[in-house]
Design a protein around this motif. Structure first.
Motif, PDB file in Angstrom:
ATOM      1  N   VAL A 182     -23.092  -1.648  19.604  1.00  0.00           N
ATOM      2  CA  VAL A 182     -22.253  -2.143  18.468  1.00  0.00           C
ATOM      3  C   VAL A 182     -20.857  -2.338  18.932  1.00  0.00           C
ATOM      4  CG1 VAL A 182     -21.777  -2.285  16.080  1.00  0.00           C
ATOM      5  CG2 VAL A 182     -24.123  -1.453  16.846  1.00  0.00           C
ATOM      6  N   VAL A 183     -20.128  -3.437  18.893  1.00  0.00           N
ATOM      7  CA  VAL A 183     -19.019  -3.461  19.533  1.00  0.00           C
ATOM      8  C   VAL A 183     -17.885  -4.434  18.314  1.00  0.00           C
ATOM      9  CG1 VAL A 183     -17.594  -4.578  21.539  1.00  0.00           C
ATOM     10  CG2 VAL A 183     -19.819  -3.665  21.774  1.00  0.00           C
ATOM     11  N   VAL A 214      -9.435  -6.492  22.148  1.00  0.00           N
ATOM     12  CA  VAL A 214      -9.689  -5.913  23.263  1.00  0.00           C
ATOM     13  C   VAL A 214     -11.365  -5.892  23.480  1.00  0.00           C
ATOM     14  CG1 VAL A 214      -9.952  -3.849  24.870  1.00  0.00           C
ATOM     15  CG2 VAL A 214      -8.009  -4.752  23.706  1.00  0.00           C
ATOM     16  N   GLY A 215     -11.753  -5.706  22.350  1.00  0.00           N
ATOM     17  CA  GLY A 215     -13.503  -5.469  22.362  1.00  0.00           C
ATOM     18  C   GLY A 215     -14.297  -6.724  22.681  1.00  0.00           C
ATOM     19  N   ASP A 216     -13.563  -7.941  22.674  1.00  0.00           N
ATOM     20  CA  ASP A 216     -14.172  -8.976  23.122  1.00  0.00           C
ATOM     21  C   ASP A 216     -14.462  -8.988  24.471  1.00  0.00           C
ATOM     22  OD1 ASP A 216     -15.048 -11.679  22.644  1.00  0.00           O
ATOM     23  OD2 ASP A 216     -13.237 -12.366  23.699  1.00  0.00           O
ATOM     24  N   GLY A 217     -13.720  -8.537  25.451  1.00  0.00           N
ATOM     25  CA  GLY A 217     -13.936  -8.344  26.636  1.00  0.00           C
ATOM     26  C   GLY A 217     -15.102  -7.376  27.144  1.00  0.00           C
ATOM     27  N   VAL A 218     -15.087  -6.203  26.212  1.00  0.00           N
ATOM     28  CA  VAL A 218     -16.134  -5.077  26.347  1.00  0.00           C
ATOM     29  C   VAL A 218     -17.405  -5.878  26.195  1.00  0.00           C
ATOM     30  CG1 VAL A 218     -16.955  -3.031  25.676  1.00  0.00           C
ATOM     31  CG2 VAL A 218     -14.623  -3.456  25.980  1.00  0.00           C
ATOM     32  N   ALA A 219     -17.555  -6.512  24.723  1.00  0.00           N
ATOM     33  CA  ALA A 219     -18.775  -7.181  24.780  1.00  0.00           C
ATOM     34  C   ALA A 219     -19.185  -8.412  25.611  1.00  0.00           C
ATOM     35  CB  ALA A 219     -18.666  -7.930  23.292  1.00  0.00           C
ATOM     36  N   ALA A 220     -18.314  -8.933  26.096  1.00  0.00           N
ATOM     37  CA  ALA A 220     -18.693 -10.094  26.905  1.00  0.00           C
ATOM     38  C   ALA A 220     -19.321  -9.177  28.413  1.00  0.00           C
ATOM     39  CB  ALA A 220     -17.436 -10.722  27.515  1.00  0.00           C
ATOM     40  N   ARG A 233     -31.430  -4.224  29.302  1.00  0.00           N
ATOM     41  CA  ARG A 233     -31.404  -2.734  29.083  1.00  0.00           C
ATOM     42  C   ARG A 233     -30.965  -2.731  27.748  1.00  0.00           C
ATOM     43  NH1 ARG A 233     -27.624  -1.838  34.056  1.00  0.00           N
ATOM     44  NH2 ARG A 233     -28.810  -2.781  35.669  1.00  0.00           N
ATOM     45  N   ALA A 234     -30.178  -3.248  27.094  1.00  0.00           N
ATOM     46  CA  ALA A 234     -29.571  -3.283  25.562  1.00  0.00           C
ATOM     47  C   ALA A 234     -29.204  -4.287  25.342  1.00  0.00           C
ATOM     48  CB  ALA A 234     -28.642  -1.801  25.644  1.00  0.00           C
ATOM     49  N   GLN A 235     -29.174  -4.632  23.856  1.00  0.00           N
ATOM     50  CA  GLN A 235     -28.596  -5.725  23.393  1.00  0.00           C
ATOM     51  C   GLN A 235     -27.245  -5.468  22.658  1.00  0.00           C
ATOM     52  OE1 GLN A 235     -30.951  -7.005  20.038  1.00  0.00           O
ATOM     53  NE2 GLN A 235     -32.834  -7.144  21.175  1.00  0.00           N
ATOM     54  N   VAL A 236     -26.447  -6.416  22.514  1.00  0.00           N
ATOM     55  CA  VAL A 236     -25.028  -6.524  22.109  1.00  0.00           C
ATOM     56  C   VAL A 236     -25.052  -7.077  20.781  1.00  0.00           C
ATOM     57  CG1 VAL A 236     -22.703  -7.014  22.634  1.00  0.00           C
ATOM     58  CG2 VAL A 236     -24.044  -6.466  24.541  1.00  0.00           C
ATOM     59  N   LEU A 237     -24.405  -6.080  19.697  1.00  0.00           N
ATOM     60  CA  LEU A 237     -24.287  -6.694  18.482  1.00  0.00           C
ATOM     61  C   LEU A 237     -22.552  -7.029  18.380  1.00  0.00           C
ATOM     62  CD1 LEU A 237     -25.015  -7.678  15.519  1.00  0.00           C
ATOM     63  CD2 LEU A 237     -24.887  -5.126  14.935  1.00  0.00           C
TER      64      LEU A 237
END
Length: 181
Positions: A14-15, A20-26, A37-41
């Motif tokens: 969950v991001v 900054v979080g946009d780059g992490v989520a991408a 491995r895992a989904q991104v919300l």
């Protein structure tokens, strides 16, 4: 993020995907999500609220929200009031509970609930509600986490219960109580 995923067998990130979080989520979508491995919300607090709030109230008594952030905070509030979640007794708990309790809200003229902005909170409290924001996003994210049973379809009920007790996967008990039936 990957170390936490591996340690807790998480199936969902969950991001806060603003700034900054946009780059992490991408990056997480590019690697972990594409590899299964895992989904991104992605959470964008200013976005429109979702339609299926799903609390234990009749449809005509469902709350309405100005934005997604307000809806997520209210969901946390309802989860606490319904005793669907509890908090660990550790050194951070008083800070977390203080931040959760200090967040203000108002009901606008259109009857929509709006939680105060982070900037307003910071100005009033002198610091960011960082722990509370993380907890709110985590509890909200549990509504969208893949069901651990989907990953263990080959197990019979006894094996599944054993896996749950050994914490082979995350969100087992909490998610089951928070999800609408």
């Amino acid at each position: 993020a990957r170390q936490m995923r591996d340690k807790y067998k998480a199936s969902l990130y969950v991001v806060d995907s603003v700034g900054v979080g946009d780059g992490v989520a991408a990056r997480l979508e590019e690697t972990d999500q594409s590899e299964g491995r895992a989904q991104v919300l992605r959470i964008v607090g200013g976005a429109s609220p979702i339609e299926d709030y799903a609390v234990n109230r009749p449809p005509d008594m469902q709350p309405h929200f100005a934005n997604l952030k307000s809806q997520m905070w209210w969901y946390m509030r309802d989860s606490v009031l319904d005793r669907a979640i509890s908090f660990p007794d550790n050194g951070d708990t008083p800070i977390l509970l203080g931040q959760l309790a200090a967040m203000k809200y108002k009901i606008q003229s259109d009857k929509k609930i709006v939680v105060e902005t982070k900037e307003s909170y910071k100005k009033r409290a002198g610091k960011s509600p960082d722990r509370a924001d993380a907890a709110v996003m985590g509890v909200w994210g549990l509504r969208f986490a893949p069901d651990p049973a989907d990953y263990f379809d080959h197990l019979d009920d006894d094996d599944y219960d054993t896996a749950a007790k050994q914490k082979i996967f995350s969100n087992y008990g909490l998610r089951a109580r928070l999800r609408p039936s």
